[in-house]
Design an enzyme around this catalytic site. Structure first.
Site, PDB file in Angstrom:
ATOM      1  N   SER A  38       0.818  -1.217   0.000  1.00  0.00           N
ATOM      2  CA  SER A  38       0.000   0.000   0.000  1.00  0.00           C
ATOM      3  C   SER A  38       0.850   1.264   0.000  1.00  0.00           C
ATOM      4  CB  SER A  38      -0.916   0.008   1.228  1.00  0.00           C
ATOM      5  OG  SER A  38      -0.134  -0.059   2.415  1.00  0.00           O
ATOM      6  N   GLY A  39       2.039   1.158  -0.599  1.00  0.00           N
ATOM      7  CA  GLY A  39       2.858   2.357  -0.763  1.00  0.00           C
ATOM      8  C   GLY A  39       2.328   3.192  -1.915  1.00  0.00           C
ATOM      9  N   PHE A  68       0.682  -2.241   5.617  1.00  0.00           N
ATOM     10  CA  PHE A  68       1.605  -2.377   6.742  1.00  0.00           C
ATOM     11  C   PHE A  68       1.264  -1.246   7.711  1.00  0.00           C
ATOM     12  CE2 PHE A  68       5.583  -1.360   8.935  1.00  0.00           C
ATOM     13  CZ  PHE A  68       5.908  -2.612   9.458  1.00  0.00           C
ATOM     14  N   LYS A 148      10.177  -4.473  -8.370  1.00  0.00           N
ATOM     15  CA  LYS A 148      11.462  -4.368  -9.047  1.00  0.00           C
ATOM     16  C   LYS A 148      12.560  -4.796  -8.084  1.00  0.00           C
ATOM     17  CE  LYS A 148       8.997  -1.365 -11.744  1.00  0.00           C
ATOM     18  NZ  LYS A 148       7.624  -0.893 -11.533  1.00  0.00           N
ATOM     19  N   LYS A 233      16.759  -1.307 -14.535  1.00  0.00           N
ATOM     20  CA  LYS A 233      16.691   0.117 -14.901  1.00  0.00           C
ATOM     21  C   LYS A 233      16.884   1.016 -13.685  1.00  0.00           C
ATOM     22  CE  LYS A 233      12.308   0.585 -13.248  1.00  0.00           C
ATOM     23  NZ  LYS A 233      11.598   1.652 -12.538  1.00  0.00           N
ATOM     24  N   ARG A 297      12.313   8.247  -7.945  1.00  0.00           N
ATOM     25  CA  ARG A 297      13.022   8.429  -6.671  1.00  0.00           C
ATOM     26  C   ARG A 297      14.501   8.056  -6.727  1.00  0.00           C
ATOM     27  NH1 ARG A 297       9.460   3.605  -3.947  1.00  0.00           N
ATOM     28  NH2 ARG A 297       7.889   4.687  -5.176  1.00  0.00           N
ATOM     29  N   ASN A 298      14.858   7.061  -7.552  1.00  0.00           N
ATOM     30  CA  ASN A 298      16.263   6.661  -7.623  1.00  0.00           C
ATOM     31  C   ASN A 298      17.119   7.770  -8.222  1.00  0.00           C
ATOM     32  OD1 ASN A 298      16.373   3.622  -6.834  1.00  0.00           O
ATOM     33  ND2 ASN A 298      14.584   3.796  -8.154  1.00  0.00           N
ATOM     34  N   LYS A 326      10.857   3.411  -0.239  1.00  0.00           N
ATOM     35  CA  LYS A 326      12.167   2.767  -0.274  1.00  0.00           C
ATOM     36  C   LYS A 326      12.834   2.921  -1.636  1.00  0.00           C
ATOM     37  CE  LYS A 326      12.248   1.103   3.905  1.00  0.00           C
ATOM     38  NZ  LYS A 326      13.248   1.588   4.878  1.00  0.00           N
ATOM     39  N   GLN A 328      15.048   1.397  -4.531  1.00  0.00           N
ATOM     40  CA  GLN A 328      15.317   0.055  -5.018  1.00  0.00           C
ATOM     41  C   GLN A 328      16.680  -0.024  -5.707  1.00  0.00           C
ATOM     42  OE1 GLN A 328      12.883  -2.681  -4.570  1.00  0.00           O
ATOM     43  NE2 GLN A 328      12.460  -1.067  -3.093  1.00  0.00           N
TER      44      GLN A 328
END
Length: 388
Positions: A38-39, A68, A148, A233, A297-298, A326, A328
């Site tokens: 549920s992010g 969570f 991913k 990626k 985000r990365n 988070k 990845q």
């Protein structure tokens, strides 16, 4: 209104017309869907699915979403706020999920009735989740992974779809693509790719569940290819973010993306020779690589990492910039590096190797260009030249 049992017995043809029994054969059961996660992306996936289950007669309207549980700054439980406001106020604020989305903080309860399980959590949590629900799901359940990443074990790399299949004993497809969640949440057009192994019918059912006017989904018979594109990626996006943080310009960024795509293809085909070249031209391939290197985000955290000269860790930047989400790319870079080191392929993949060494502080951010275009030593892997 459905007829009574007595009416059904007296008129089986009429009952069959509205889903009753004909010739003693029960009607097919409507599919029940649970989203495990549920992010940001999990909430968008639930929104997409919930919109379609209301329109498709073969699905129950209700979509369960495992949350969570967290306590918000207001003192309220996240799951309770989602169910009261129809909005994930922490990970997807301002977007209504659909009144048929039910947040459930009890994992086992959320999955027990579903025969279609959608997994969308950070990949590092998946082994623990599978252990919790093994033996507690329906025997006829089908799964799809939107995750991913990969697990690296002593015996070698394990894709998340394989982890799900092996631990839960069920078939698992994958869905990957150029899918920045916040853009899909506001219904901007995008595409995705479902990867399947054997049953095209199951793949088409997943396409039916996700496909909508602003989210175009297609299917290809190449689980490993689709999944590795979605996984690798993120490593390239770290490299692209470093280039942005160093203000090296668009030409350099384009070069890094080209090198990254080349290494993605080579790594995928060395691990799984069945991977198809055509998969890299689907949404899960080059399109996902482009959008992740331009946004996401990365790239964002890697840019900040480079601007700080590598003096602030990715863990610190993740906590500050992602509000509980988070990264990845950093963990995937480590996992890929372990595979390369174990198999003696480090010099064959200079970009992948360099990204990990920058992430752990062994090399400075500027090394992303200094090291990435070293000519790969094709002799390390017999016949590997064909993969580049």
């Amino acid at each position: 209104m459905a007829p009574s049992v007595e009416d059904s017995n007296n008129n089986t043809a009429a009952a069959a017309a509205i889903g009753g029994v004909e010739n003693g054969t029960p009607p097919p059961e409507n599919s029940r869907v649970t989203v495990v996660g549920s992010g940001n992306w999990g909430s968008v996936a639930a929104k997409l699915i919930a919109s379609n289950t209301l329109k498709l007669n073969s699905f129950h309207d209700e979509v369960r979403m495992w949350v969570f549980e967290e306590t918000l700054s207001t003192g309220e439980k996240l799951s309770e706020v989602i169910n009261r406001t129809n909005e994930n106020v922490k990970y997807l604020p301002g977007i209504k999920l659909g009144k048929n989305v039910i947040a459930d903080p009890n994992l086992e309860n959320a999955v027990k009735d579903a025969n279609m399980l959608v997994f969308v959590t950070p990949h590092q949590f998946m082994e623990g989740i599978c252990k919790r629900i093994v033996g507690k799901i329906r025997k006829d359940a089908e799964a799809i992974s939107l995750i991913k990443g990969m697990e690296v074990k002593k015996e070698g790399p394990c894709m998340i779809s394989s982890l799900i299949s092996e631990q839960l004993g069920i078939n698992c497809c994958v869905l990957m693509g150029a899918n920045i969640a916040n853009e899909i949440a506001v219904e901007k057009f995008s595409e995705a790719t479902v990867g399947y192994r054997r049953s095209k019918d199951i793949a088409e059912k997943w396409v039916q569940l996700f496909n909508i006017s602003y989210f175009n989904v297609s299917a290809v018979q190449d689980v490993e290819g689709v999944e590795l594109c979605g996984t690798l990626k993120n490593v390239v996006a770290i490299a692209a973010g470093l280039v942005d943080g160093l203000e090296m310009g668009n030409n350099t960024k384009a070069a890094i993306m080209r090198i990254g795509l080349r290494e993605m293809k080579a790594f995928s085909k060395l691990l799984f020779p069945s991977v198809k070249d055509s998969t890299f031209f689907e949404s899960c391939g080059v399109a996902d690589l482009i959008t992740t290197c331009l946004g996401g985000r990365n790239r964002k955290c890697a840019e900040a990492f480079a601007r700080n000269g590598g003096k602030r860790s990715f863990d610190e930047l993740e906590a500050e910039m992602l509000q509980g989400q988070k990264l990845q790319g950093v963990s995937t870079a480590k996992e890929v590096y372990e595979v390369l080191r174990h198999r003696g392929w480090l010099e064959l993949f200079p970009l992948f190797s360099t990204v990990h060494e920058i992430c752990i502080g062994r090399l400075p951010p500027t090394a992303i260009v200094e090291y990435s275009e070293h000519t790969p030593k094709f002799s390390l892997v017999g016949g590997s030249n064909q993969f580049f």
